[in-house]
Design a protein around this motif. Structure first.
Motif, short mmCIF file in Angstrom:
data_model
loop_
_atom_site.label_atom_id
_atom_site.label_comp_id
_atom_site.label_asym_id
_atom_site.label_seq_id
_atom_site.Cartn_x
_atom_site.Cartn_y
_atom_site.Cartn_z
N ARG A 1 51.39 34.15 52.80
CA ARG A 1 50.08 33.78 52.24
C ARG A 1 49.13 34.97 52.36
NH1 ARG A 1 50.43 29.56 48.85
NH2 ARG A 1 48.21 29.03 49.13
N TYR A 2 49.68 36.16 52.29
CA TYR A 2 48.83 37.35 52.28
C TYR A 2 48.34 37.59 50.86
CZ TYR A 2 50.79 38.32 56.88
OH TYR A 2 51.18 38.24 58.19
N PHE A 3 47.10 38.05 50.77
CA PHE A 3 46.47 38.26 49.47
C PHE A 3 45.61 39.53 49.52
CE2 PHE A 3 42.48 37.69 47.03
CZ PHE A 3 43.01 37.78 45.76
N ARG A 4 45.70 40.32 48.46
CA ARG A 4 44.86 41.53 48.38
C ARG A 4 44.06 41.49 47.08
NH1 ARG A 4 48.09 46.62 49.64
NH2 ARG A 4 47.38 46.26 51.77
N PHE A 5 42.76 41.69 47.20
CA PHE A 5 41.90 41.76 46.01
C PHE A 5 42.15 43.07 45.26
CE2 PHE A 5 39.32 38.84 48.63
CZ PHE A 5 38.96 37.88 47.70
N PRO A 6 42.13 43.05 43.92
CA PRO A 6 42.21 44.30 43.15
C PRO A 6 41.10 45.26 43.58
CG PRO A 6 42.53 42.43 41.71
CD PRO A 6 42.15 41.86 43.06
N GLY A 7 41.47 46.51 43.79
CA GLY A 7 40.49 47.51 44.21
C GLY A 7 39.89 47.22 45.58
N LEU A 8 40.46 46.26 46.30
CA LEU A 8 39.92 45.79 47.58
C LEU A 8 38.49 45.26 47.43
CD1 LEU A 8 41.09 48.60 50.09
CD2 LEU A 8 42.38 46.61 49.28
#
Ligand SMILES: [Zn+2]
Length: 262
Positions: free
Chosen positions: A167-174
């Motif tokens: 359930r790890y998630f990374r936003f585009p461009g952080l």
């Protein structure tokens, strides 16, 4: 330990006890009426404990509508760097892949290959790599009302492939602000930024990528790289040098779960 269950029905990854994102969050101010309680926002992590010798190699698999158009009109051959995957497979290196839903749909066989590797973890990088804040590089912005469903849908797309789901998630461009984090609050996810930005999408040579990583990396680091080939052309050339430099520093690549658990 603390490896998420390897099934499509994996429960949310436990919240790792790591340094929270130091960026100021209004939610930290108590008692303001109308504000979301801090506990409702998902945890944001940059790295794992600074003890031990584990580091996480994370590879983002971006895919936007304009990238799909480039593939369609033949101006770009591939946004999937198979050489990276081959290298990791060959050297038995653990890694974590942050996949966009559109990348998965464009490269289903490669996604299957990633999911089939017991050393690889799969994570979520949104459906179409849109901006979740007003000002995020040149990415087109997703309507705020569509944020939650975008990320929920992407988990569902990735889950079908099995393997080591997280359930790890990374936003585009952080890029994230409080509204973006709040939109994620019902999804049981952990937002993963990273403390070592390799800069590989903008690199014109492999050396600056290697230097950027080896200059900043330390125990517990989360290293951000890209598996997008045409948009990160030197990552595969940089990778062996990065691996060598990590070994020289006594640092060992591990999955994100293992790194965050320490
Ligand atoms: Zn990205």
């Amino acid at each position: 330990m603390a490896v998420p269950a390897g099934s499509a029905t994996a429960s949310p990854t436990p919240v790792p006890s790591v340094t929270p994102n130091p960026s100021p969050s209004p939610s930290a101010r108590p008692g303001r009426p109308g504000q979301t309680k801090p506990g409702l926002l998902p945890p944001v992590v940059n790295h794992g404990p600074r003890t031990g010798n584990l580091v996480a190699l994370t590879f983002d698999a971006d895919m936007t509508d304009s990238m799909l158009a480039q593939l369609k009109n033949g101006r770009v051959k591939s946004y999937a760097n198979v050489r990276i995957i081959e290298m990791l497979e060959h050297d038995k290196i653990p890694a974590t892949f942050f996949l966009t839903g559109k990348w998965v749909q464009r490269y289903p066989a490669l996604t299957e290959r990633l999911a089939g590797n017991p050393r690889f973890e799969l994570a979520n990088h949104t459906y179409g790599h849109q901006a979740f804040t007003a000002d995020c590089y040149t990415l087109p912005r997703i309507p705020p009302a569509a944020m939650t469903e975008d990320v929920a849908k992407t988990f569902k797309i990735i889950e079908r492939y099995g393997g080591r789901q997280t359930r790890y998630f990374r936003f585009p461009g952080l890029c994230h602000d409080r509204a973006a984090l709040r939109a994620m609050s019902s999804l049981g996810l952990t937002v993963v930024d990273g403390d070592v930005v390799s800069g590989d999408p903008f690199a014109t040579d492999w050396r600056p990528i290697v230097n950027a990583v080896l200059k900043k990396v330390k125990p517990g680091s989360v290293i951000i790289l890209h598996v997008t080939e045409a948009n990160a052309q030197f990552t595969d050339e940089a990778l062996p040098h990065i691996l060598k430099g990590l070994a020289e520093r006594g640092l060992e690549p591990a999955t994100l779960s293992e790194v965050l658990a320490g």
